[in-house]
Scaffold this active site. Structure first.
Site, PDB file in Angstrom:
ATOM      1  N   ASP A  49       0.817   3.991  -2.984  1.00 37.71           N
ATOM      2  CA  ASP A  49       0.517   5.481  -2.529  1.00 37.71           C
ATOM      3  C   ASP A  49       1.803   6.393  -2.861  1.00 37.71           C
ATOM      4  OD1 ASP A  49      -1.977   4.807  -1.636  1.00 37.71           O
ATOM      5  OD2 ASP A  49      -1.286   4.451   0.626  1.00 37.71           O
ATOM      6  N   GLU A  74       0.777  -1.059   0.148  1.00 34.15           N
ATOM      7  CA  GLU A  74       0.056   0.139  -0.039  1.00 34.15           C
ATOM      8  C   GLU A  74       0.910   1.305   0.059  1.00 34.15           C
ATOM      9  OE1 GLU A  74      -3.775   0.026   0.137  1.00 34.15           O
ATOM     10  OE2 GLU A  74      -3.012   2.149  -0.566  1.00 34.15           O
ATOM     11  N   SER A 110      -7.212   2.050  -3.872  1.00 30.15           N
ATOM     12  CA  SER A 110      -6.032   2.752  -3.141  1.00 30.15           C
ATOM     13  C   SER A 110      -5.296   3.359  -4.471  1.00 30.15           C
ATOM     14  CB  SER A 110      -5.265   1.333  -2.906  1.00 30.15           C
ATOM     15  OG  SER A 110      -5.617   1.063  -1.472  1.00 30.15           O
TER      16      SER A 110
END
Ligand SMILES: *[C@@H]1O[C@H](CO)[C@@H](O)[C@H](O)[C@H]1NC(C)=O
Ligand SMILES: *[C@@H]1O[C@H](CO)[C@@H](O)[C@H](O)[C@H]1NC(C)=O
Ligand SMILES: *[C@@H]1O[C@H](CO)[C@@H](O)[C@H](O)[C@H]1NC(C)=O
Ligand SMILES: *[C@@H]1O[C@H](CO)[C@@H](O)[C@H](O)[C@H]1NC(C)=O
Ligand SMILES: *[C@@H]1O[C@H](CO)[C@@H](O)[C@H](O)[C@H]1NC(C)=O
Ligand SMILES: *[C@@H]1O[C@H](CO)[C@@H](O)[C@H](O)[C@H]1NC(C)=O
Ligand SMILES: *[C@@H]1O[C@H](CO)[C@@H](O)[C@H](O)[C@H]1NC(C)=O
Length: 564
Positions: A280, A276, A477
């Site tokens: 990001d 993640e 995401s």
């Protein structure tokens, strides 16, 4: 997508006796009592005190965010925001006097003073609150929680405490529900930039997004700009992965890409790249070219970590101009703990009033938010909205897939809140959707709730670099940092022109942005086999206003309140 399963449907009831107000809760059966908490162990409790003037905060937020208002862009100072949310002196006195009778002295943990913290032995807590603190196992995550089935606050204190956490709130800690990942042995790299880029039908990389959404590749220049990325669950991003990502996919950038890491609550500041955080950072630094970007590593991955990060920002004189968060909860988990959700949402309103664009992912289980991966049999029951996406004071980002046509990503979450009422800025857009929808999904969603998401972007087959490997990943995401980057680049143009940053963008986007989005009208968010909400012309709870067209948005945002 990393989400939290928060499916505890706590039923809360209040009784008022001679000695005080009692909250009792019947938690969802997946919370299993283990044994009473050891009386000599300690428990840390947060006491939220009621704000002095929360309606005033909301009005002030809309005043600075609505382009029709003369105060558009005149964001509030730290002191101005704190004046709205600080507790009344009588609340502080009632609570501290009550705690003093038990020899407990609270610590103030938020800059406005609306949150106090006490760390006390379980035995003291048990007598202070007439509770029976117990260790519970949450079977969906195997996390152990300390909670109580009922709690009593003295009558003369009850109006001065909004909630005491953790007591009767059965809200699960964040869990890691990894997005679908496919490891790619030797990724196909675009040999040189072409228009249109050559490989976007197989994989999404920065050039595809730049082309599709007209995102500029030239570096932003203002040094007072900022883009913050939230990190929980021990996630970490590395310069090493980022450099390799740039050397393959941003060959036009010659300066080495960089980002800062800030630890909150003793969050880790080094380690191998994880999924993640890597995606990001790569799709913020890799899209918002040249915008100063910081990764905030928060050690506490429960609801406490969420509020700690906001309190951390609110305590600073300068807030980040954009905050991108790709984590969330199933709003149904806050049933019985609505005060906690309201307090979080008001914390995001404070950030917005100070000029931050707060941006959250909508979730990856269609109309079932987060955490239905193992519970798809729940399809056919009431939909599960996503929190904080349902908070009306922030921007929620959904997902699309495909190019020509760009259609709804079926896993993209969207729907309507059961806690937050529909805000005025979206009332016309949502009403017209609901009339077009007719009786579809009737009874499965709340027709008066805040509709989400607000905007969307590509969410399938992104190429990322994680700890030395190439992978293709999907999820909101992905779309969230991309939209956050678009806002950060728009802020660069506004700052250069001496204007205020965009702050809370929804009132502007819903009133003037319609023509600046590519309307997605094909597909439904049918997560877990439910029919889901179909995308229609205009706003819909699948792809919302649509996907961004940076150049059109630039005209809209530069025209907003010209002189500011
Ligand atoms: C406290 O909770 C435990 C379960 O953890 C239960 O066995 C016990 O009877 C409770 N005690 C009181 C006084 O309610
Ligand atoms: C609490 O008390 C028990 C028994 O009295 C003891 O075994 C345990 O070590 C104590 N724990 C702490 C944290 O002091
Ligand atoms: C929780 O623990 C049980 C028993 O060890 C195991 O079967 C189950 O898979 C675990 N669940 C999760 C979500 O880790
Ligand atoms: C931000 O920097 C730009 C120049 O890079 C300047 O024009 C602008 O006034 C600055 N804004 C603030 C709020 O400091
Ligand atoms: C990072 O990954 C390497 C190789 O897989 C491993 O040996 C090392 O222990 C990891 N470091 C940390 C801090 O997890
Ligand atoms: C529907 O949403 C409203 C907020 O708009 C809320 O007050 C109400 O309790 C919700 N109804 C249900 C059944 O959850
Ligand atoms: C909707 O998208 C699908 C591809 O996902 C395409 O086959 C179909 O033609 C599209 N329908 C319309 C009406 O554009």
């Amino acid at each position: 997508m990393i989400g939290s399963i928060l499916v505890g449907l706590g039923l809360l009831y209040n009784t008022h006796g001679a000695h005080g107000a009692t909250n009792s809760v019947v938690p969802s059966p997946h919370f299993v009592p283990l044994h009473p908490s050891s009386s000599n162990s300690s428990v840390t409790l947060t006491l939220a005190l009621p704000p002095t003037n929360i309606d005033g905060l909301h009005a002030a937020l809309y005043d600075v965010s609505d382009p029709a208002s003369p105060k558009y862009g005149r964001h509030l100072s730290k002191a101005e925001v704190e004046a709205f949310v600080a507790p009344k002196a009588e609340s502080v006195k009632a609570v501290t006097d009550w705690l003093a009778t038990h020899n407990v002295k609270p610590q103030v943990v938020s800059s406005s003073g609306d949150m106090l913290c006490i760390e006390i032995p379980v035995s003291t807590a048990n007598s202070l609150l007439s509770v029976n603190f117990t260790q519970f196992l949450d079977q969906t995550t195997n996390a152990t929680l300390i909670r109580t089935l009922s709690m009593t606050v003295p009558t003369d204190v009850q109006d001065h405490v909004r909630f005491i956490f953790p007591t009767t709130q059965f809200i699960t800690a964040l869990i890691d529900s990894r997005p679908t990942v496919q490891v790619v042995q030797s990724p196909r790299a675009p040999s040189k930039r072409t228009t249109p880029p050559s490989l976007c039908s197989q994989q999404i990389y920065p050039e595809c997004l730049e082309d599709l959404y007209n995102i500029p590749t030239a570096a932003a220049t203002t040094s007072n700009n900022s883009l913050a990325v939230s990190g929980y669950l021990g996630e970490m991003a590395t310069e090493d992965d980022l450099s390799t990502f740039f050397s393959l996919l941003r060959t036009d950038v010659t300066s080495p890409p960089a980002f800062n890491i800030v630890s909150v609550d003793n969050g880790i500041t080094s380690g191998n790249g994880t999924l993640e955080a890597s995606l990001d950072i790569q799709y913020t630094v890799g899209i918002a070219t040249g915008v100063p970007t910081t990764f905030y590593s928060v050690s506490d991955s429960s609801t406490t970590g969420f509020i700690d990060l906001v309190n951390y920002f609110l305590a600073q004189d300068e807030v980040p101009l954009v905050l991108s968060t790709s984590y969330g909860f199933n709003e149904n988990g806050f049933a019985g703990s609505e005060d906690v959700a309201q307090t979080f949402c008001n914390a995001y309103a404070q950030l917005g009033a100070r000029g931050t664009s707060v941006i959250f992912c909508s979730g990856d289980n269609g109309v079932y938010s987060f955490g239905y991966n193992s519970q798809c049999s729940a399809a056919g029951t009431t939909f599960g909205p996503t929190f904080p996406s349902t908070c009306p004071f922030l921007t929620s980002v959904g997902g699309t897939q495909g190019i020509n046509p760009e259609v709804v990503a079926p896993f993209s979450s969207g729907g309507f809140s059961n806690i937050f009422a529909r805000p005025d800025y979206q009332s016309a857009a949502v009403s017209s959707y609901l009339s077009a929808l007719g009786s579809t999904n009737s009874g499965l969603y709340n027709t008066t709730g805040r509709g989400f998401p607000d905007i969307s972007a590509q969410a399938l087959n992104y190429l990322i670099r994680e700890s030395g490997a190439w992978e293709l990943v999907l999820g909101t995401s992905m779309s969230t940092p991309v939209f956050a980057s678009v806002v950060a680049l728009l802020n660069d143009e506004r700052l250069k022109a001496g204007k205020a940053p965009l702050g809370f963008v929804n009132p502007l986007l819903y009133s003037q942005g319609a023509g600046a989005f590519n309307d997605v009208t094909n597909g439904t968010n049918n997560g877990c086999g439910a029919e889901g909400f179909p995308a229609l012309v205009g706003w819909d709870p699948a792809t919302d206003l649509g996907t961004p067209d940076y150049s059109k948005l630039l005209s809209v945002v530069m025209a907003a309140a010209k002189s500011l």
